[in-house]
Design an enzyme around this catalytic site. Structure first.
Site, short mmCIF file in Angstrom:
data_model
loop_
_atom_site.label_atom_id
_atom_site.label_comp_id
_atom_site.label_asym_id
_atom_site.label_seq_id
_atom_site.Cartn_x
_atom_site.Cartn_y
_atom_site.Cartn_z
CE LYS A 3 -9.17 -5.77 6.31
NZ LYS A 3 -7.88 -5.32 5.71
CB SER A 35 -6.63 -2.69 8.52
OG SER A 35 -6.60 -3.33 7.26
CB SER A 37 -3.89 -4.60 6.13
OG SER A 37 -3.94 -3.31 6.66
N1 GLN Z 1 -1.50 0.27 8.29
C1 GLN Z 1 -1.53 0.78 6.96
C2 GLN Z 1 -2.53 1.91 6.88
O1 GLN Z 1 -2.99 2.29 7.89
C3 GLN Z 1 -1.87 -0.31 5.99
C4 GLN Z 1 -3.29 -0.66 6.00
C5 GLN Z 1 -3.63 -1.71 5.01
O2 GLN Z 1 -2.77 -2.42 4.51
N2 GLN Z 1 -4.92 -1.78 4.69
O3 GLN Z 1 -2.85 2.41 5.85
#
Ligand code: GLN
Length: 487
Positions: A81, A156, A180
Site C-alpha cells: 500500500k 482504503s 481498511s
Molecule cells: N473507511 C474508514 C475511513 O474512511 C477507515 C479507513 C481506514 O481504515 N484507513 O476512515
C-alpha cells in the site's frame, strides 16, 4: 504451469521454489506480465519498477542457490500500500501532497520482509491518506474491483485487495484504521488480517490516526496470512506503542489448534442495513461452525451504535494533528506563488489535499478546539473505553466473534457520493479498531451477481494464532479461494 503462478498461494510457491521447479525471477516475471496485461483496467498500482523487482528476484535466486534461502517468503513478490515506506520507491499516500516524494528509508515491516527474502513489488493505490472506503478518494485514479470493473474494490487499501484478486501480486500489505484491510478484502474475495494494535510496528507507515492504525497482510489463504504475520509481527523500539509479546510460529500453530470453539454472534451486527445476501452467506458460515461442534452463542455489544460516531471524532482529531506536518516547508507539495509564510501554508495545503482529507482536518481541528474538546473528544474517548469493555465482556463467554465484514457486497463506482453513506461501510469493522482487537475477513460466498462476500472473525488481543485457526477450519471445508475473477 507458469500461466497459473500468479494465482498460487505463498505456501505452494515456496515448495516449488524449494524444489527448484521455478525460480523467483520466473515467478516475478509472471506477476509483472500479469500486471502489465491487466492493470490498465484494474488500476491497482500507483507505480512499479520492473527492473528493480527482477533484480531483487535474481538476488533471491542467488541466495537460494548458495543455500542461504530465508524461509517461506524467499523470492515471493509482495505489493505495498502506498503509505508504507520502501527505500528509493515513491511514497505518495495517493495524494497530490506527496505525488513526487520518494522514501529515504524502510518501514520496519519492509525491513522485516526484506530480511525474510521477499521481493518488494509495486506501490498500491488507496483513498488519499487512507481516508475512505472505495479508493475513489485517491488523487490519481479509482481502482476497480476485479470481479466487476464497474464496482469499487473497497478501501482504503483498495489497490492492495484488487492487485491480489487480479493476480498482480502474491501477497500485499495494507493498513487498517477503521476497516481498511478487512472491508476491501471482503469486497475483492481475499483474506485480510488486521492484527492486534501494537503487534506490528507502525514505524514507516504514513500516520492517519495513530491510536487506531495497524499494518496487516492481504493473502489468498489463511496459511499465507500466518506466514506474512509471522514475518512482520514483533516488538520494535521505533514505535512507542509496539507491544512486547512473544510471537508464536503462527504457521505451525495453525495445525495444532482444532477447536471446537465457543463463538459469539453479536446481535447488533445483524440489524437494519445488512444486505440479505450477505446475511445469508454469514448465517451459512455460522451454521458450518455449529455443525463442527462449536458452541454458538448470541452476545450483545450494546455500544455498537456509537462506534461510527466515536470513530469520526477520534480519527479526525488524530488526523488533524498528524497531517499538520504537511505544510509546504519540509517536504511535499509547495505552492508556487505564495505572498508570505502563512499564505505558503494555506496555499500548499489547499492545493495538496483533496476534499475528504480537508473535511477531516477541519472536523478534527474543531473537536479538539478549546470549548469543544470536553464535549466531543474527551467524551468520545470515554465511549471508546465502553466499546472495548463490551468486547472484553463478551470474551468472558466466547473465544471469538463471527460477523459480516461489510454490510453489502461491492457497490458501483460513484454510488456513494454522500460522505455519511460512505462512512457507514465500516459499521462492522470500526469497533475492532476502537477496541484494539485483531480481526480478519475471509471469503464466505458470492452474491447472485457474482460479487464476493466476506465473513469477519474478531479475536482476543494477541490471540492471532487462535483467530487464524478458527478461520482455517472454515477455509479448509470450502472452495471459495479457488475462484478467480474472469478478467
Ligand atoms: N473507511 C474508514 C475511513 O474512511 C477507515 C479507513 C481506514 O481504515 N484507513 O476512515
Amino acid at each position: 504451469m507458469s500461466a497459473e503462478l500468479h494465482y498460487k498461494p505463498i505456501a505452494e510457491l515456496a515448495a516449488l521454489l524449494d524444489a527448484k521447479k521455478i525460480s523467483s525471477v520466473e515467478l516475478t516475471q509472471a506477476v509483472v506480465a500479469r500486471t502489465k496485461a491487466l492493470d490498465g483496467r484494474v488500476k491497482a498500482f500507483n507505480s512499479y519498477d520492473e527492473a528493480d523487482a527482477l533484480a531483487q528476484a535474481a538476488a533471491s535466486d542467488a541466495r537460494r542457490a548458495s543455500g542461504q534461502a530465508r524461509g517461506a517468503l524467499e523470492g515471493i513478490p509482495v505489493g505495498f500500500k502506498d503509505v508504507i515506506a520502501v527505500t528509493g520507491q515513491p511514497l505518495t499516500a495517493s495524494s497530490r501532497m506527496l505525488a513526487n516524494f520518494v522514501s529515504p528509508y524502510d518501514a520496519t515491516v519492509t525491513t522485516r520482509l526484506k530480511n525474510a527474502g521477499a521481493v518488494c513489488w509495486g506501490r498500491l493505490n488507496l483513498d488519499e491518506f487512507a481516508m475512505g472506503s472505495s479508493t475513489e478518494n485517491s488523487a490519481f485514479h479509482t481502482t476497480r474491483n476485479p470481479w466487476d470493473l464497474t464496482c469499487v474494490p473497497g478501501g482504503s487499501s483498495g489497490g492492495s485487495a484488487a492487485a491480489l484478486a487480479a493476480g498482480e501480486a502474491i501477497a500485499t500489505l495494507g493498513s487498517d484504521t477503521g476497516g481498511s484491510i478487512r472491508q476491501p478484502a471482503a469486497l475483492c474475495g481475499v483474506v485480510g488480517l488486521k492484527p492486534t494494535y501494537g503487534l506490528v510496528s507502525r514505524y514507516g507507515l504514513i500516520a492517519f490516526a495513530s491510536s487506531l492504525d495497524q499494518i496487516g497482510p492481504f493473502t489468498r489463504t489463511i496459511e499465507d496470512a500466518a506466514i506474512m504475520l509471522g514475518a512482520i509481527a514483533g516488538h520494535d523500539g521505533r514505535d512507542s506503542t509496539s507491544f512486547r509479546a512473544d510471537i508464536p510460529d503462527y504457521r505451525t500453530e495453525l495445525t495444532k489448534r482444532k477447536g471446537p470453539w465457543r463463538l459469539g454472534i453479536p446481535k447488533e451486527y445483524f440489524g437494519a442495513g445488512l444486505d440479505p445476501e450477505v446475511a445469508a452467506a454469514v448465517e451459512q458460515a455460522i451454521a458450518f461452525y455449529r455443525a463442527q461442534g462449536c458452541e454458538i452463542k448470541e452476545v450483545s455489544l450494546p455500544q455498537t451504535e456509537h462506534g461510527v460516531g466515536v470513530y469520526y471524532i477520534i480519527a479526525t482529531a488524530e488526523c488533524s494533528s498528524n497531517l499538520s506536518r504537511y505544510d509546504g516547508i519540509r517536504y511535499g507539495h509547495r505552492a508556487k506563488e505564495a505572498k508570505d509564510l502563512l499564505d505558503l501554508y494555506f496555499q500548499s495545503r489547499a492545493e495538496g489535499f483533496g476534499a475528504e482529507v480537508k473535511r477531516r482536518i477541519i472536523l478534527g481541528t474543531y473537536v479538539l478546539s478549546s470549548g469543544y474538546y470536553d464535549a466531543y473528544y474527551l467524551r468520545a474517548q470515554k465511549v471508546r473505553t465502553l466499546i472495548r469493555q463490551d468486547f472484553l465482556n463478551a470474551y468472558r463467554e466466547v473465544d471469538a466473534l463471527l460477523t459480516p465484514t461489510a454490510p453489502t457486497p461491492a457497490f458501483k463506482i460513484g454510488a456513494k457520493a454522500d460522505p455519511l453513506a460512505m462512512y457507514l461501510c465500516d459499521i462492522y469493522t470500526i469497533g475492532v479498531n476502537l477496541a484494539g482487537l485483531p480481526g480478519l475477513s475471509l471469503p464466505c460466498g458470492f452474491s447472485r451477481s457474482g460479487l464476493p462476500i466476506g465473513l469477519q472473525i474478531i479475536g482476543q488481543p494477541f490471540k492471532e494464532a487462535e483467530l487464524l485457526a478458527i478461520a482455517r477450519t472454515y477455509e479448509q471445508a470450502h472452495d471459495w479461494k479457488n475462484r478467480h475473477p474472469s478478467l
